[in-house]
Write an enzyme that holds these catalytic residues in place. Structure first.
Site, PDB file in Angstrom:
ATOM      1  N   PHE B 231     -91.337  48.037 -15.639  1.00  0.00           N
ATOM      2  CA  PHE B 231     -90.944  50.311 -15.592  1.00  0.00           C
ATOM      3  C   PHE B 231     -88.861  49.404 -15.191  1.00  0.00           C
ATOM      4  O   PHE B 231     -89.133  49.258 -14.379  1.00  0.00           O
ATOM      5  CB  PHE B 231     -91.437  50.682 -13.908  1.00  0.00           C
ATOM      6  N   ASP B 337     -83.552  43.282 -12.979  1.00  0.00           N
ATOM      7  CA  ASP B 337     -83.564  44.713 -13.077  1.00  0.00           C
ATOM      8  C   ASP B 337     -83.874  44.560 -10.721  1.00  0.00           C
ATOM      9  O   ASP B 337     -84.980  44.910 -10.260  1.00  0.00           O
ATOM     10  CB  ASP B 337     -84.695  45.547 -13.705  1.00  0.00           C
TER      11      ASP B 337
END
Lengths: 509, 509
Positions: B231, B337
């Site tokens: 995600f 991330d």
């Protein structure tokens, strides 16, 4: 005007932080007397903020020695090649921006059109230091899951209070780019719902598996149509609709989406009415042709009421009403991007009010002067058919939404939309006189009737912008040749006089 | 621990707004005595905030009558189908979230992992009500053009003070999605620079004209490689790298970018060492194959240290070091991330510190607990060759960046990274005991050594999450089956005890 005078004098005590003080305290003592004298000369143009500086102060070349040192230091950790002024905002006030070397400039660029009611605005200061703001800052919610108890009230008393006519729902976001992108997402989901035959038709197994692989039909080859020279942001979806300058787009992958011509109007408008009408009809026909024939189905058309980055390009209400009519006819949504035009600068709260259209856009996006962002809508079919389809962690920011409410209250208190209309007319008239005197320097003056949202083309634009600082003005450009004016909503006739004088100084030398 | 005790008692007077008060004032008088008793039993587990509630309070079903009314009202203007709790944050404190019906829940979800140091944290309140915050709120600059005089200092004393090892530059943004997208943009511009042969090679006329038309070579057919179940956000570019759930992606156009398998590890890890190593080798080989052969050139690989939305999927340091080695070998950037994993929750400030890699990632993105966003980098080639290529109006937000600095100071003052490491160990051990007792209910317990960033699979996950509120706990899920724990950094052993007791109550009934 009497009520404004009373209201503004009430505000003075609110500036109470030792580090936030109006810069008049550092200017020479005669400033207030001088202001009073000017006010008398100008009759009704009573300053909104009596403690605003009387005019610009230039102490050094810009950047001066202190700024140069600070920029060198900042560059070690933060790219400064686009830096314009390194500012001291605590010394800035109203329409005036202060730098580190004692220079104070009249700011008609206003943080790329995003400061609404002046630096160190006392009413915003009161909002920013309120208990509810403190709570919003330190308890930032995931609004989709855990909204705060007064979220409905914050929306109703603020962002929805100024909703464009015909729209009564809002989806909140963070900035202009993502506001446009969530609007695009809503458009794609809506368009696929239409194609599927309603909200209750379930996704197919093929759609589900192909979506996870970024392939159609789950990730459909659909498009948003935008216009040549438009600007809608710089993230991947919004950048795919931005067509302003190559430097914005080079090396960044983009979606295969269509662009239609935006009208190139000739000025003065009155002298070119027939040619301009023909040009608009041509652009509308091209748009309709793309909607009908472009190989990737068009879900929505996005358009700025005035192309604000791409050169201050205007079109007539007839053009926009035609666009609404075409999009309705082909079941395509119309998204109006009011990120730069919205919130009062054009003499209406929303620039698209100038169209006088009975049929509202499907979505209107906003940011900049709102200090928050999002899109308005009305049609409940634009709420996706299942939860979590239009969702993210923060979904906006209550702190900035509370600030927008204070901005709205300040706009209402000082009747600032009316102010931009009136000041805009005055400023336009002054520029028109200059254009008559210096026709080679001020070309295609445009924006009449659009408040202070004015622009003209300059044969030596970049030079003009650069030299403006030397005469005490901070001003920006748009497109390749335009000088764009984006003063705050508190820009008044006496500020316009200073700007006009500075402009004449620049173009006559 | 003595210093923490002194420090926290100093803070009490900072909570001075009448509308922001610790909820202990509304709980029964015996609470403090009870707290003291518990503290004594637990020895060193001195509460960071002595005025935090003793435990959850459940007064009504959730939502109760007042909440139900408020939700119905909110739904008229704001989609509430994903609403979980309508909260009163001014009555929330520390690890406890309050609703409108007098219910107070231990919050181990923390606004989707984005509240760092507790509701109504006194140190954040002091920052939020400081003069510099007020100025940042009301004078929001366009940072690329008009940064404020102390921007370098705000960055150095805050966001850059905690820069991941090896990275010393930052580009600031607004939220996780756009932080990833600007990192992707930097990657594309870097990759094309490499292909062109350096920063001084000018764009060709063909590139310039094709970019304006969204076509290659100007808008190149390049890609970002991400992993299955990852995600990275929900805007168009970030969503093209997100592979978590169909509901996130359906009906939204996506770029034709590749995805590689992310390791499916078997638990307990010690019993499956060889199979897991083989699985990781398989995924690395697949990644390398895609980098070499995918039809759209891969500019960067983006990876989460722990897949945080897609099911709490972990991989070993060896996997990530292998990924760094492969990306180096093929001149592809590695973007880590850390939007959900960063800022202390895993027992390190950045989760990728667990890899013990000598070779840092090229970019690390952050948001959520930072309350601001952006990407760190080091290589100055990641600054595009011309200004205005990596640019937008606000480019972040000084107000939130000042808040992040206060969060960092609070983390340091209370040694909260060490706290998550220790509390995490304690919590993991407690969950392990429950897993032994209820092996059908707590499966694949994972996150050992990763602070409080723990998860397990539940055969009746959604039911577990729903019923948790009834026993005073607010907890979330990830992926299809995982219960994910995302407590704040101030989650302590006595909170873990409450959570473990509640969990046992739920899974034993």
């Amino acid at each position: 005007m009497a009520s404004i005078r009373r209201a503004s004098s009430r505000l003075r005590p609110l500036i109470h932080f030792s580090t936030i003080r109006p810069i008049t305290t550092t200017t020479k003592p005669s400033a207030n007397a001088a202001t009073a004298q000017v006010v008398e000369q100008m009759g009704t143009d009573q300053p909104f903020f009596p403690n605003e500086p009387f005019g610009p102060t230039i102490q050094t070349a810009i950047p001066g020695p202190k700024s140069t040192k600070a920029i060198e230091d900042l560059d070690k950790i933060f790219d400064t090649r686009s830096l314009n002024i390194i500012a001291n905002y605590q010394n800035s006030f109203g329409n005036y921006i202060a730098d580190l070397d004692g220079n104070v400039l009249l700011d008609v660029y206003a943080q790329i059109a995003s400061i609404p009611v002046g630096y160190c605005n006392p009413a915003l200061l009161a909002s920013a230091t309120s208990p509810e703001m403190a709570s919003a800052m330190i308890n930032r919610p995931a609004l989709g899951n855990f909204p705060q108890h007064d979220w409905a009230d914050i929306l109703r008393s603020g962002v929805l209070r100024v909703a464009p006519k015909g729209l009564d729902q809002v989806f909140t976001a963070m900035a202009g780019s993502d506001a446009n992108e969530v609007a695009y997402k809503a458009a794609f989901m809506w368009k696929r719902r239409q194609e599927r035959g309603g909200p209750d038709v379930e996704f197919t197994a093929d759609e589900i598996s192909s979506a996870m692989n970024n392939q159609s039909p789950g990730s459909p080859q659909m498009s948003i149509l935008s216009f040549r020279s438009s600007f809608h942001g710089r993230l991947f979806g919004s950048l795919s609709t931005t067509r302003s300058k190559p430097i914005h787009k080079l090396d960044i992958p983009a979606f295969d989406w269509p662009q239609a011509s935006f009208p190139h109007l000739k000025y003065p408008l009155a002298e070119h009415a027939s040619a301009n009408a023909k040009e608009e009809a041509r652009c509308l026909a091209e748009t309709e042709d793309l909607i009908k024939n472009f190989h990737n189905t068009v879900a929505a058309v996005v358009v700025e009421p005035i192309q604000s980055e791409g050169g201050d390009n205007h079109a007539s209400p007839a053009f926009f009403k035609g666009l609404r009519e075409i999009t309705r006819r082909h079941s395509v949504l119309l998204i109006v991007d009011e990120v730069q035009t919205g919130v009062g600068a054009t003499g209406k709260f929303w620039a698209h009010e100038h169209w006088n259209s009975e049929d509202p856009p499907d979505m209107v996006t906003f940011s900049k002067k709102a200090q928050t962002a999002g899109y308005y809508y009305c049609n409940m079919d634009l709420r996706p058919n299942k939860p979590y389809r239009q969702f993210n962690t923060w979904m906006g920011d209550p702190a900035k939404t509370i600030l927008f409410r204070a901005i709205i209250q300040e706009i209402e208190r000082l009747d600032l939309v009316e102010n931009t209309a009136q000041t805009g007319e005055y400023l336009y008239a002054g520029l028109e006189r200059l254009a008559e005197r210096y026709p080679g320097e001020i070309q295609n003056l445009r924006g009449r009737g659009q408040g202070t949202f004015l622009a003209w083309d300059s044969p030596r634009r970049d030079d003009f912008l650069k030299r403006a600082k030397g005469v005490g003005v901070n001003v920006g450009g748009s497109g390749e040749r335009a000088v764009r004016l984006r003063p705050m909503l508190i820009f008044q006739k006496h500020h316009a006089d200073i700007f006009l004088e500075a402009t004449e100084k620049l173009i006559s030398s």
